[in-house]
Motif scaffolding. Structure first.
Motif, mmCIF file in Angstrom:
data_model
loop_
_atom_site.group_PDB
_atom_site.id
_atom_site.type_symbol
_atom_site.label_atom_id
_atom_site.label_comp_id
_atom_site.label_asym_id
_atom_site.label_seq_id
_atom_site.Cartn_x
_atom_site.Cartn_y
_atom_site.Cartn_z
ATOM 1 N N TYR A 89 0.820 -1.219 0.000
ATOM 2 C CA TYR A 89 0.000 0.000 0.000
ATOM 3 C C TYR A 89 0.849 1.263 0.000
ATOM 4 O O TYR A 89 0.367 2.360 -0.230
ATOM 5 C CB TYR A 89 -0.938 0.003 1.212
ATOM 6 N N TYR A 90 2.121 1.070 0.328
ATOM 7 C CA TYR A 90 3.042 2.189 0.487
ATOM 8 C C TYR A 90 3.036 3.112 -0.742
ATOM 9 O O TYR A 90 2.872 4.335 -0.626
ATOM 10 C CB TYR A 90 4.445 1.628 0.734
ATOM 11 N N ASP A 91 3.190 2.530 -1.930
ATOM 12 C CA ASP A 91 3.250 3.354 -3.149
ATOM 13 C C ASP A 91 1.946 4.095 -3.401
ATOM 14 O O ASP A 91 1.945 5.250 -3.802
ATOM 15 C CB ASP A 91 3.567 2.477 -4.372
ATOM 16 N N ALA A 92 0.849 3.406 -3.161
ATOM 17 C CA ALA A 92 -0.463 4.003 -3.459
ATOM 18 C C ALA A 92 -0.812 5.120 -2.479
ATOM 19 O O ALA A 92 -1.490 6.079 -2.849
ATOM 20 C CB ALA A 92 -1.547 2.935 -3.424
ATOM 21 N N TYR A 93 -0.355 4.999 -1.238
ATOM 22 C CA TYR A 93 -0.771 5.984 -0.234
ATOM 23 C C TYR A 93 0.372 6.898 0.208
ATOM 24 O O TYR A 93 0.376 8.080 -0.076
ATOM 25 C CB TYR A 93 -1.408 5.277 0.969
ATOM 26 N N TYR A 94 1.341 6.329 0.906
ATOM 27 C CA TYR A 94 2.384 7.184 1.477
ATOM 28 C C TYR A 94 3.171 7.907 0.387
ATOM 29 O O TYR A 94 3.338 9.134 0.423
ATOM 30 C CB TYR A 94 3.334 6.350 2.350
ATOM 31 N N LYS A 95 3.625 7.150 -0.605
ATOM 32 C CA LYS A 95 4.449 7.762 -1.646
ATOM 33 C C LYS A 95 3.645 8.794 -2.442
ATOM 34 O O LYS A 95 4.133 9.888 -2.731
ATOM 35 C CB LYS A 95 4.988 6.662 -2.570
ATOM 36 N N LYS A 96 2.423 8.424 -2.769
ATOM 37 C CA LYS A 96 1.555 9.358 -3.508
ATOM 38 C C LYS A 96 1.364 10.647 -2.695
ATOM 39 O O LYS A 96 1.443 11.760 -3.222
ATOM 40 C CB LYS A 96 0.217 8.669 -3.794
ATOM 41 N N ALA A 97 1.136 10.486 -1.408
ATOM 42 C CA ALA A 97 0.928 11.665 -0.558
ATOM 43 C C ALA A 97 2.178 12.547 -0.541
ATOM 44 O O ALA A 97 2.077 13.786 -0.559
ATOM 45 C CB ALA A 97 0.551 11.227 0.859
ATOM 46 N N GLN A 98 3.342 11.934 -0.535
ATOM 47 C CA GLN A 98 4.584 12.722 -0.576
ATOM 48 C C GLN A 98 4.660 13.530 -1.870
ATOM 49 O O GLN A 98 5.100 14.683 -1.881
ATOM 50 C CB GLN A 98 5.813 11.810 -0.485
ATOM 51 N N GLN A 99 4.232 12.900 -2.971
ATOM 52 C CA GLN A 99 4.271 13.605 -4.256
ATOM 53 C C GLN A 99 3.300 14.782 -4.261
ATOM 54 O O GLN A 99 3.627 15.866 -4.731
ATOM 55 C CB GLN A 99 3.944 12.618 -5.392
ATOM 56 N N VAL A 100 2.117 14.557 -3.701
ATOM 57 C CA VAL A 100 1.137 15.652 -3.667
ATOM 58 C C VAL A 100 1.630 16.769 -2.747
ATOM 59 O O VAL A 100 1.428 17.952 -3.023
ATOM 60 C CB VAL A 100 -0.255 15.140 -3.234
ATOM 61 N N ARG A 101 2.311 16.381 -1.671
ATOM 62 C CA ARG A 101 2.872 17.402 -0.776
ATOM 63 C C ARG A 101 3.788 18.353 -1.560
ATOM 64 O O ARG A 101 3.761 19.570 -1.344
ATOM 65 C CB ARG A 101 3.655 16.745 0.370
ATOM 66 N N THR A 102 4.582 17.791 -2.454
ATOM 67 C CA THR A 102 5.471 18.624 -3.271
ATOM 68 C C THR A 102 4.663 19.595 -4.137
ATOM 69 O O THR A 102 5.032 20.766 -4.283
ATOM 70 C CB THR A 102 6.367 17.731 -4.153
ATOM 71 N N LEU A 103 3.554 19.112 -4.675
ATOM 72 C CA LEU A 103 2.715 20.004 -5.494
ATOM 73 C C LEU A 103 2.129 21.137 -4.649
ATOM 74 O O LEU A 103 2.047 22.286 -5.086
ATOM 75 C CB LEU A 103 1.577 19.210 -6.153
ATOM 76 N N ILE A 104 1.724 20.796 -3.445
ATOM 77 C CA ILE A 104 1.155 21.817 -2.546
ATOM 78 C C ILE A 104 2.216 22.861 -2.205
ATOM 79 O O ILE A 104 1.957 24.064 -2.202
ATOM 80 C CB ILE A 104 0.571 21.149 -1.279
ATOM 81 N N LYS A 105 3.412 22.382 -1.946
ATOM 82 C CA LYS A 105 4.507 23.311 -1.644
ATOM 83 C C LYS A 105 4.758 24.226 -2.846
ATOM 84 O O LYS A 105 4.984 25.423 -2.694
ATOM 85 C CB LYS A 105 5.761 22.502 -1.295
ATOM 86 N N ARG A 106 4.679 23.629 -4.045
ATOM 87 C CA ARG A 106 4.909 24.404 -5.262
ATOM 88 C C ARG A 106 3.849 25.505 -5.445
ATOM 89 O O ARG A 106 4.157 26.582 -5.936
ATOM 90 C CB ARG A 106 4.903 23.459 -6.463
ATOM 91 N N ASP A 107 2.606 25.229 -5.050
ATOM 92 C CA ASP A 107 1.554 26.264 -5.087
ATOM 93 C C ASP A 107 2.049 27.524 -4.364
ATOM 94 O O ASP A 107 1.870 28.642 -4.845
ATOM 95 C CB ASP A 107 0.290 25.803 -4.342
#
Ligand code: GLN
Length: 452
Positions: free
Chosen positions: A349-367
């Motif tokens: 589940y790691y890739d689907a949840y934790y890793k994905k969330a880390q990627q979205v965090r980067t997008l939020i930071k970029r905002d």
């Protein structure tokens, strides 16, 4: 006024009001009085920045010899053998710690209803929550029990209770204030900051607690400016972006009105504002609850009944000791997050949840990075509503989680933000959130000070 008189006034105010408010978990009356007498006797020629000021400390910040429970049954008997860096710094600045303040268990929550010991009530209306998780820290300042307090903010826990209690709460840039001795909830998000009556006090307390600490590996090695010198009152030409997504659906119309009025005030002070979009805001809550819970599930693994806190009785074997101690020691919200986080981190589940969330965090930071190319500050409400009634959202964790829609993205981006009072809605305080560039607390404080 002697320090003893200040401390006595604080203690008297607490005994007068705290049966109603419930802000304090532990009082340090004897220690505080002894310290005050010492200070008066030695008549310090060189006075610290916070000389003699009665302070409260959130109960997830460790204090040597002074009980530190995180409002959890698990730590109900825990007396730390050292001071957190911020507590050392308060001592160096010569404030007086009056006691430890109630919170949601392990800082998980937004109303103090998750404390396993007691409710804290909002001094503006004691049928309402003070917010959380630093609810005790906010209520104690609002009720005039202490001069200032320290809280911690992982997803809004300084700013939201400050807004609900009509005071000032500052979450510094991630890394500006040492986390050494803060019981970890989500280490990549946790920050300690001041809760105060006004912006000037906030600048003073920040001055005292900020700075590099080699005992915290994520502590930033940056120069600490003179924050009080930044309070010039001059914000002419400052460019303010108004976060469109924070004023959309779900926001109380009166809260929105107060924010729009605040913008007029900024305009009259010579600042200019424009709408700005932070397009990934919608994903912030899901991202936060995956990441914060994952980190929590790892951090809270240390509570096993062996090393810290309460140990279950009569275990059949070692595994049973862990199980029993954790079943008895943690409350329901903490268990929910440990399960959520363990699931998100588990293989498969790691890739689907934790890793994905880390990627979205980067997008939020970029905002935020993008918005700060055009603006010096971003403003919006601190929370979509004013303080809600005690019990109103218990049993509905999703609604509870949505209260943090305006504060969580800021935490994920690691940038600094302050909540300052901006008027009332139906007699209850509304908070204006002013968000700054990384390590630009000076501009955040300057704008907040000019506004208040
Ligand atoms: N209310 C949020 C939560 O429950 C934020 C808590 C915090 O900042 N410590 O996680």
């Amino acid at each position: 006024l002697s320090v003893q008189e200040l401390v006595e006034a604080s203690v008297a105010r607490i005994s007068e009001t705290d049966t109603k408010i419930g802000a304090f978990l532990t009082l340090n009356e004897e220690g505080a009085l002894a310290q005050a007498k010492d200070m008066d006797a030695s008549g310090a020629a060189e006075r610290g920045l916070l000389y003699g000021l009665p302070a409260g400390v959130k109960d997830n910040i460790v204090t040597e010899g002074l009980r530190t429970t995180c409002a959890s049954q698990f730590l109900s008997n825990y007396d730390p053998i050292y001071d957190a860096t911020v507590v050392e710094k308060l001592k160096a600045a010569q404030s007086v710690t009056i006691g430890k303040l109630n919170m949601d268990e392990f800082a998980m929550g937004g109303s103090n209803e998750n404390s396993s010991f007691q409710l804290t009530r909002n001094p503006w209306d004691t049928d309402r929550v003070p917010g959380g998780s630093s609810g005790g820290s906010a209520a104690s300042v609002a009720a005039g029990q202490v001069y200032f307090s320290l809280g911690s903010d992982t997803g809004g826990s300084i700013r939201q209770p400050a807004a609900y209690c009509g005071i000032v709460g500052l979450k510094p840039t991630y890394g500006l204030v040492s986390r050494y001795g803060l019981v970890a909830f989500a280490s990549s998000l946790d920050q300690i900051g001041p809760l105060t009556k006004n912006v000037e006090d906030s600048a003073y307390v920040l001055q005292a607690i900020a700075g590099h600490d080699k005992r915290d590996t994520t502590s930033a090695n940056v120069e600490i400016p003179d924050y009080t010198a930044a309070l010039t009152g001059d914000i002419k030409g400052l460019r303010i972006g108004v976060a469109k997504e924070y004023l959309g659906e779900g926001i109380d119309p009166q809260v929105k009105e107060r924010v729009m009025e605040a913008l007029k005030t900024f305009e009259s002070l010579g600042a200019v504002w424009e709408e700005v979009s932070l397009p990934h805001t919608d994903y912030a809550i899901a991202t936060y609850y995956l990441l914060a819970s994952s980190e929590a599930s790892s951090n809270l693994a240390r509570f096993d009944g062996v090393r810290y806190g309460v140990r279950a009785e009569d275990p059949a074997n070692l595994l049973d000791l862990y199980k029993k101690s954790r079943s008895e020691g943690f409350g329901p919200e903490v268990k929910r997050r440990i399960m959520l986080g363990t699931y998100a981190l588990s293989s498969g589940y790691y890739d689907a949840y934790y890793k994905k969330a880390q990627q979205v965090r980067t997008l939020i930071k970029r905002d935020f990075d993008q918005a700060f190319e055009r603006f010096d500050l971003i403003v919006g409400p601190t929370a979509p509503t004013t303080a809600f009634r005690i019990g109103e959202q218990v049993g509905d964790p999703l609604t509870m989680y949505l209260n943090d829609i305006c504060t969580i993205p800021v935490s994920l981006a690691g940038v600094p933000a302050i909540s300052v009072p901006c008027g009332l809605a139906d007699g209850l305080p509304v908070g204006l959130q002013i968000i700054g560039k990384p390590f630009d607390e000076s501009t955040v404080l300057r704008a907040a000070h000019a506004f208040e």
